[in-house]
Design a protein around this motif. Structure first.
Motif, PDB file in Angstrom:
ATOM      1  N   LEU A  24       0.879  -1.234  -0.034  1.00 44.52           N
ATOM      2  CA  LEU A  24       0.168   0.047  -0.017  1.00 44.52           C
ATOM      3  C   LEU A  24       1.006   1.171   0.158  1.00 44.52           C
ATOM      4  O   LEU A  24       1.931   1.303   0.944  1.00 44.52           O
ATOM      5  CB  LEU A  24      -0.975   0.010   1.339  1.00 44.52           C
ATOM      6  CG  LEU A  24      -1.931  -1.102   1.574  1.00 44.52           C
ATOM      7  CD1 LEU A  24      -2.740  -1.064   2.425  1.00 44.52           C
ATOM      8  CD2 LEU A  24      -2.758  -1.152   0.238  1.00 44.52           C
ATOM      9  N   THR A  25       0.380   2.228  -0.641  1.00 40.54           N
ATOM     10  CA  THR A  25       1.381   3.475  -0.577  1.00 40.54           C
ATOM     11  C   THR A  25       0.883   4.172   0.791  1.00 40.54           C
ATOM     12  O   THR A  25      -0.081   3.744   1.444  1.00 40.54           O
ATOM     13  CB  THR A  25       0.678   4.591  -1.667  1.00 40.54           C
ATOM     14  OG1 THR A  25      -0.779   4.668  -1.429  1.00 40.54           O
ATOM     15  CG2 THR A  25       0.781   3.836  -3.074  1.00 40.54           C
ATOM     16  N   GLU A  26       1.334   5.459   0.915  1.00 40.69           N
ATOM     17  CA  GLU A  26       1.372   5.878   2.102  1.00 40.69           C
ATOM     18  C   GLU A  26      -0.285   6.377   2.470  1.00 40.69           C
ATOM     19  O   GLU A  26      -0.838   6.494   3.429  1.00 40.69           O
ATOM     20  CB  GLU A  26       1.809   7.369   2.360  1.00 40.69           C
ATOM     21  CG  GLU A  26       3.534   6.850   2.534  1.00 40.69           C
ATOM     22  CD  GLU A  26       4.411   8.074   2.505  1.00 40.69           C
ATOM     23  OE1 GLU A  26       3.997   9.317   2.648  1.00 40.69           O
ATOM     24  OE2 GLU A  26       5.615   8.150   2.501  1.00 40.69           O
ATOM     25  N   ALA A  27      -0.984   6.686   1.062  1.00 37.90           N
ATOM     26  CA  ALA A  27      -2.350   6.848   1.413  1.00 37.90           C
ATOM     27  C   ALA A  27      -3.271   5.871   1.432  1.00 37.90           C
ATOM     28  O   ALA A  27      -4.329   6.025   1.532  1.00 37.90           O
ATOM     29  CB  ALA A  27      -2.769   7.684  -0.127  1.00 37.90           C
ATOM     30  N   GLY A  28      -2.795   4.538   1.542  1.00 36.97           N
ATOM     31  CA  GLY A  28      -3.239   3.284   1.457  1.00 36.97           C
ATOM     32  C   GLY A  28      -4.042   2.651   0.249  1.00 36.97           C
ATOM     33  O   GLY A  28      -4.814   1.955   0.430  1.00 36.97           O
ATOM     34  N   ASP A  29      -3.396   3.370  -0.839  1.00 38.38           N
ATOM     35  CA  ASP A  29      -3.862   2.784  -2.140  1.00 38.38           C
ATOM     36  C   ASP A  29      -2.984   1.565  -2.448  1.00 38.38           C
ATOM     37  O   ASP A  29      -1.852   1.452  -2.226  1.00 38.38           O
ATOM     38  CB  ASP A  29      -3.680   3.672  -3.104  1.00 38.38           C
ATOM     39  CG  ASP A  29      -4.543   5.058  -2.958  1.00 38.38           C
ATOM     40  OD1 ASP A  29      -5.611   4.730  -2.648  1.00 38.38           O
ATOM     41  OD2 ASP A  29      -4.023   6.131  -3.170  1.00 38.38           O
ATOM     42  N   PRO A  30      -3.690   0.677  -3.148  1.00 37.50           N
ATOM     43  CA  PRO A  30      -2.762  -0.740  -3.656  1.00 37.50           C
ATOM     44  C   PRO A  30      -1.766  -0.298  -4.648  1.00 37.50           C
ATOM     45  O   PRO A  30      -1.996   0.333  -5.656  1.00 37.50           O
ATOM     46  CB  PRO A  30      -4.047  -1.539  -3.883  1.00 37.50           C
ATOM     47  CG  PRO A  30      -4.955  -0.702  -4.282  1.00 37.50           C
ATOM     48  CD  PRO A  30      -4.996   0.376  -3.406  1.00 37.50           C
ATOM     49  N   VAL A  31      -0.454  -0.972  -4.488  1.00 33.03           N
ATOM     50  CA  VAL A  31       0.200  -1.026  -5.547  1.00 33.03           C
ATOM     51  C   VAL A  31       0.813  -2.367  -6.095  1.00 33.03           C
ATOM     52  O   VAL A  31       0.982  -2.955  -5.113  1.00 33.03           O
ATOM     53  CB  VAL A  31       1.666  -0.130  -5.160  1.00 33.03           C
ATOM     54  CG1 VAL A  31       2.700  -0.230  -6.139  1.00 33.03           C
ATOM     55  CG2 VAL A  31       1.306   1.397  -4.763  1.00 33.03           C
ATOM     56  N   ILE A  32       0.812  -2.661  -7.286  1.00 41.96           N
ATOM     57  CA  ILE A  32       1.287  -3.849  -7.659  1.00 41.96           C
ATOM     58  C   ILE A  32       2.762  -3.871  -7.832  1.00 41.96           C
ATOM     59  O   ILE A  32       3.445  -2.989  -8.385  1.00 41.96           O
ATOM     60  CB  ILE A  32       0.561  -4.264  -9.207  1.00 41.96           C
ATOM     61  CG1 ILE A  32      -0.722  -4.397  -8.963  1.00 41.96           C
ATOM     62  CG2 ILE A  32       1.306  -5.594  -9.367  1.00 41.96           C
ATOM     63  CD1 ILE A  32      -1.534  -4.456 -10.452  1.00 41.96           C
ATOM     64  N   VAL A  33       3.375  -4.838  -7.292  1.00 40.67           N
ATOM     65  CA  VAL A  33       4.809  -4.872  -7.265  1.00 40.67           C
ATOM     66  C   VAL A  33       5.292  -6.264  -8.066  1.00 40.67           C
ATOM     67  O   VAL A  33       4.722  -7.281  -7.569  1.00 40.67           O
ATOM     68  CB  VAL A  33       5.426  -4.943  -5.691  1.00 40.67           C
ATOM     69  CG1 VAL A  33       6.924  -4.998  -6.021  1.00 40.67           C
ATOM     70  CG2 VAL A  33       4.967  -3.728  -5.191  1.00 40.67           C
ATOM     71  N   CYS A  34       5.897  -6.326  -9.173  1.00 35.42           N
ATOM     72  CA  CYS A  34       6.528  -7.577  -9.638  1.00 35.42           C
ATOM     73  C   CYS A  34       7.762  -7.940  -9.143  1.00 35.42           C
ATOM     74  O   CYS A  34       8.444  -7.267  -8.839  1.00 35.42           O
ATOM     75  CB  CYS A  34       6.390  -7.358 -11.222  1.00 35.42           C
ATOM     76  SG  CYS A  34       4.838  -6.967 -11.835  1.00 35.42           S
ATOM     77  N   GLU A  35       7.950  -9.446  -9.180  1.00 32.99           N
ATOM     78  CA  GLU A  35       9.549  -9.662  -8.670  1.00 32.99           C
ATOM     79  C   GLU A  35      10.381  -9.141  -9.422  1.00 32.99           C
ATOM     80  O   GLU A  35      11.365  -8.626  -9.037  1.00 32.99           O
ATOM     81  CB  GLU A  35       9.163 -11.481  -8.863  1.00 32.99           C
ATOM     82  CG  GLU A  35       8.266 -11.832  -7.685  1.00 32.99           C
ATOM     83  CD  GLU A  35       8.455 -11.595  -6.505  1.00 32.99           C
ATOM     84  OE1 GLU A  35       9.697 -11.647  -5.909  1.00 32.99           O
ATOM     85  OE2 GLU A  35       7.480 -11.485  -5.354  1.00 32.99           O
TER      86      GLU A  35
END
Length: 151
Positions: A24-35
């Motif tokens: 999650l970002t600081e604002a609580g929004d989801p972020v996709i992280v790839c390997e």
């Protein structure tokens, strides 16, 4: 369990595709992280297809149900050519999002409909459509302000 607990407690099946890591970002929004940057989590391939000029529009129109080619072409405003609509439908069919049915009549009757996988996107299309409608005035205002400040 603490709010920050994110460990998997049961191993995933070996045959299941790996899901992208989430944070999650600081604002609580989801972020996709790839390997790795190379795997892109399969996102680019799908977004390239759905982000082209006509695919989303075709899918939105097909959420209403099965349509013949000419019906679909009439519903799509923006002067899509017959060739471009054909290419778009073929690509969506290849990706398993649209089903094409040809009836042996003279001339042949061809119908298009969303597959189960295509229909599973309908809630996403509806959300995107709702967001677009809700933010249309703000986007128009931002464009106008930008154009005025960047002659």
């Amino acid at each position: 369990m603490s709010p920050g607990h994110t460990d998997v407690t049961a191993p995933a099946a070996a045959t299941a595709p790996a899901a992208p890591a989430a944070r999650l970002t600081e604002a609580g929004d989801p972020v996709i992280v790839c390997e790795t940057p190379q795997d892109e989590c399969g996102v680019r391939d799908v977004l390239d297809r759905l982000g082209d000029k006509w695919s989303m529009y075709v899918m939105v129109e097909l959420t209403a149900g099965t349509l013949r080619f000419k019906e679909l072409q009439r519903r799509i405003h923006g002067d899509v050519s017959q060739r471009m609509l054909t290419l778009t439908l073929r690509r969506l069919e290849r990706d398993g999002l649209v089903k094409r049915t040809v009836y042996p009549t003279v001339p042949p009757q061809v119908e298009y409909e969303l597959t189960d996988m295509g229909r599973s996107m309908s809630h996403l299309l509806k959300s995107l459509s709702d967001w677009s409608i809700a933010h249309r005035p703000a986007i128009a205002e931002a464009r106008s302000e930008y154009d005025e400040s960047h002659p």
